[in-house]
Design a protein around this motif. Structure first.
Motif, short mmCIF file in Angstrom:
data_model
loop_
_atom_site.label_atom_id
_atom_site.label_comp_id
_atom_site.label_asym_id
_atom_site.label_seq_id
_atom_site.Cartn_x
_atom_site.Cartn_y
_atom_site.Cartn_z
N SER A 130 -8.23 2.52 -13.03
CA SER A 130 -9.03 2.38 -14.25
C SER A 130 -8.28 2.93 -15.46
O SER A 130 -8.51 2.49 -16.59
N PHE A 190 -8.69 5.25 -7.45
CA PHE A 190 -9.63 4.54 -8.31
C PHE A 190 -9.39 4.94 -9.77
O PHE A 190 -9.38 4.09 -10.67
N ARG A 240 -10.06 8.74 -4.13
CA ARG A 240 -10.74 8.82 -5.43
C ARG A 240 -9.74 8.79 -6.59
O ARG A 240 -9.98 8.15 -7.61
N SER A 270 -15.45 1.05 -1.07
CA SER A 270 -15.99 2.38 -0.78
C SER A 270 -17.33 2.23 -0.06
O SER A 270 -18.06 1.25 -0.26
N TRP A 272 -17.21 -3.04 -3.60
CA TRP A 272 -15.91 -3.12 -4.25
C TRP A 272 -15.98 -2.47 -5.63
O TRP A 272 -16.96 -2.65 -6.36
N ALA A 273 -14.92 -1.78 -6.01
CA ALA A 273 -14.83 -1.17 -7.34
C ALA A 273 -14.85 -2.22 -8.44
O ALA A 273 -15.24 -1.93 -9.58
N THR A 274 -14.46 -3.45 -8.12
CA THR A 274 -14.43 -4.53 -9.10
C THR A 274 -15.83 -5.01 -9.46
O THR A 274 -16.01 -5.76 -10.41
N CYS A 325 -13.47 5.47 2.29
CA CYS A 325 -12.53 4.68 1.51
C CYS A 325 -11.94 3.59 2.39
O CYS A 325 -11.96 3.68 3.62
N GLY A 327 -10.00 -1.22 -3.23
CA GLY A 327 -11.13 -0.70 -3.99
C GLY A 327 -12.46 -0.69 -3.26
O GLY A 327 -13.50 -0.69 -3.90
N SER A 384 -9.17 -2.11 -12.12
CA SER A 384 -9.83 -1.33 -11.07
C SER A 384 -9.03 -1.47 -9.78
O SER A 384 -8.13 -2.32 -9.69
#
Length: 194
Positions: free
Chosen positions: A86, A82, A79, A124, A132-134, A164, A122, A93
């Motif tokens: 950012s 991430f 976490r 999760s 993806w965090a993107t 993750c 990225g 990201s």
């Protein structure tokens, strides 16, 4: 070989700057050089700009930041990784993988770093759905390991909850592949700005 390539890039950069007179270049020690379209590391145009200091490589129009190059001793749980990405600024990201060519680029980065065995990406997991965090769609390309710590294919949720996603370099004699990992573990991270 890396030193020779590094020096060559610096000389070429200085020659370009002298020829055009207005270009500003600075040399950052690269840990990875990859030939290919729109891919470079180490030579950044206009590096007096704070935003440029975050960029360690560019591939296919995307900018990448490698936390171990910014601070080799700083690692993050999933976490926090991430949040770190950012915090680099707008548009940054933790990295998402949208194609085989992007994975090959990231895999090459990991394989070229002698002392680096893994990094966060990225991805999760939320109730069995990977994202993806993107914001990119997860898949169609995936590089899950065929075996993890207990010899089972990934994702396996061996150390629950493994929500993750990390890239591991041959940790389980499985090449450089993706693994689902409990987010409490600490690793470096690759960040991306599209």
């Amino acid at each position: 070989m890396k030193v020779v390539l590094s020096l060559l890039l610096m000389v070429v950069g200085l020659a370009v700057a002298q020829h055009f007179g207005t270009a500003k270049f600075s040399f950052q020690s690269p840990s990875f050089q990859q030939s290919g379209q729109n891919t470079f590391s180490g030579l950044q145009s206009g590096s007096n700009n704070k935003k440029d200091r975050n960029v360690h490589a560019i591939s296919n129009g995307r900018q990448y930041h490698f936390s171990w190059q910014a601070n080799p001793s700083r690692v993050f749980n999933g976490r926090a990784a991430f949040t770190y990405c950012s915090g680099l600024g707008p548009g940054w990201s933790a990295v998402g993988v949208s194609s085989r060519s992007e994975w090959n680029f990231l895999k090459g980065i990991l394989e070229s770093e002698r002392d680096l065995r893994y990094f966060w990406m990225g991805g999760s997991n939320n109730r069995g759905r990977w994202t993806w965090a993107t914001g990119e769609r997860f898949g169609p390309f995936e590089a899950w390991s065929p075996r993890g710590g207990e010899g089972r294919g990934q994702p396996d949720n061996r150390d629950p909850p493994e929500n993750c996603l990390g890239a591991l370099k041959n940790v389980y004699n499985d090449g450089t592949t993706w693994h689902d990992i409990n987010c409490r573990h600490e690793k470096h991270v690759v960040c991306e700005k599209a």
